[in-house]
Design a protein around this motif. Structure first.
Motif, PDB file in Angstrom:
ATOM      1  N   ASP A  32       0.818  -1.215   0.000  1.00  0.00           N
ATOM      2  CA  ASP A  32       0.000   0.000   0.000  1.00  0.00           C
ATOM      3  C   ASP A  32       0.853   1.267   0.000  1.00  0.00           C
ATOM      4  O   ASP A  32       0.446   2.290  -0.530  1.00  0.00           O
ATOM      5  CB  ASP A  32      -0.948   0.026   1.200  1.00  0.00           C
ATOM      6  N   ASP A  33       2.042   1.199   0.582  1.00  0.00           N
ATOM      7  CA  ASP A  33       2.909   2.389   0.595  1.00  0.00           C
ATOM      8  C   ASP A  33       3.672   2.567  -0.717  1.00  0.00           C
ATOM      9  O   ASP A  33       4.200   3.634  -0.997  1.00  0.00           O
ATOM     10  CB  ASP A  33       3.885   2.329   1.770  1.00  0.00           C
ATOM     11  N   ARG A  38      -6.221  -0.527  -6.107  1.00  0.00           N
ATOM     12  CA  ARG A  38      -7.310  -0.298  -7.063  1.00  0.00           C
ATOM     13  C   ARG A  38      -8.625  -0.159  -6.297  1.00  0.00           C
ATOM     14  O   ARG A  38      -8.741  -0.639  -5.170  1.00  0.00           O
ATOM     15  CB  ARG A  38      -7.377  -1.466  -8.035  1.00  0.00           C
ATOM     16  N   PRO A  39      -9.622   0.453  -6.898  1.00  0.00           N
ATOM     17  CA  PRO A  39     -10.930   0.544  -6.244  1.00  0.00           C
ATOM     18  C   PRO A  39     -11.494  -0.854  -5.957  1.00  0.00           C
ATOM     19  O   PRO A  39     -11.335  -1.785  -6.757  1.00  0.00           O
ATOM     20  CB  PRO A  39     -11.800   1.275  -7.276  1.00  0.00           C
ATOM     21  N   PHE A  67      -1.143 -13.438  -7.717  1.00  0.00           N
ATOM     22  CA  PHE A  67      -2.551 -13.282  -8.107  1.00  0.00           C
ATOM     23  C   PHE A  67      -3.239 -12.180  -7.305  1.00  0.00           C
ATOM     24  O   PHE A  67      -3.856 -11.274  -7.862  1.00  0.00           O
ATOM     25  CB  PHE A  67      -3.272 -14.626  -7.938  1.00  0.00           C
ATOM     26  N   VAL A  68      -3.113 -12.239  -5.976  1.00  0.00           N
ATOM     27  CA  VAL A  68      -3.830 -11.256  -5.163  1.00  0.00           C
ATOM     28  C   VAL A  68      -3.216  -9.865  -5.247  1.00  0.00           C
ATOM     29  O   VAL A  68      -3.942  -8.865  -5.198  1.00  0.00           O
ATOM     30  CB  VAL A  68      -3.981 -11.701  -3.689  1.00  0.00           C
ATOM     31  N   THR A  69      -1.901  -9.766  -5.397  1.00  0.00           N
ATOM     32  CA  THR A  69      -1.318  -8.427  -5.534  1.00  0.00           C
ATOM     33  C   THR A  69      -1.674  -7.814  -6.887  1.00  0.00           C
ATOM     34  O   THR A  69      -1.850  -6.600  -6.989  1.00  0.00           O
ATOM     35  CB  THR A  69       0.215  -8.424  -5.330  1.00  0.00           C
ATOM     36  N   GLY A  74      -2.840  -4.086  -9.422  1.00  0.00           N
ATOM     37  CA  GLY A  74      -2.654  -4.092 -10.868  1.00  0.00           C
ATOM     38  C   GLY A  74      -1.258  -4.518 -11.274  1.00  0.00           C
ATOM     39  O   GLY A  74      -0.882  -4.440 -12.439  1.00  0.00           O
ATOM     40  N   LYS A  75      -0.467  -4.992 -10.301  1.00  0.00           N
ATOM     41  CA  LYS A  75       0.905  -5.445 -10.549  1.00  0.00           C
ATOM     42  C   LYS A  75       1.129  -6.739  -9.779  1.00  0.00           C
ATOM     43  O   LYS A  75       0.938  -6.789  -8.567  1.00  0.00           O
ATOM     44  CB  LYS A  75       1.916  -4.400 -10.076  1.00  0.00           C
TER      45      LYS A  75
END
Length: 116
Positions: A32-33, A38-39, A67-69, A74-75
């Motif tokens: 997150d930092d 993404r929304p 997958f989850v990241t 989006g990366k």
């Protein structure tokens, strides 16, 4: 485990408590930092769009963390893989240094014995 052996994985939706049982867990949005998440509606839309699909799976380039990241940021990113690679490189360097030291120590003795 079967995903690792067959290089395929099925995307499932399961209740968190059924997956973790009575084990401890935590939400870790560690990027997150670095990246903007993404929304939520886009994350959910993309996640639901792949439910039930069988996808390629690779521990090093396409695991569940990738997958989850990718859904969240989006990366695709895997801290587990990065740490494993770093540890492998460190181990390789350590082995190389140790091997060099052994050759220098024992190699010197062998040359001295040969010249005597």
């Amino acid at each position: 485990m079967m995903s690792v052996l067959h290089e395929r994985a099925k995307v499932k939706k399961e209740n968190l408590y059924e997956v973790v049982g009575d084990h401890d867990y935590r939400i870790n949005n560690f990027l997150d930092d670095k990246y903007e998440p993404r929304p939520i509606h886009e994350i959910l839309q993309d996640a639901y769009s792949v439910l039930g699909q069988e996808r390629s799976y690779s521990v090093f380039s396409g695991n569940c963390e990738h997958f989850v990241t990718e859904l969240r940021y989006g990366k695709a990113h895997s801290r587990q893989v990065r740490k494993a690679v770093e540890m492998g490189v460190a181990a390789g360097i350590s082995f190389g240094v140790l091997a060099y030291a052994v050759v220098k120590i024992f190699g010197s003795n062998n040359k001295e014995k040969q010249t005597q």
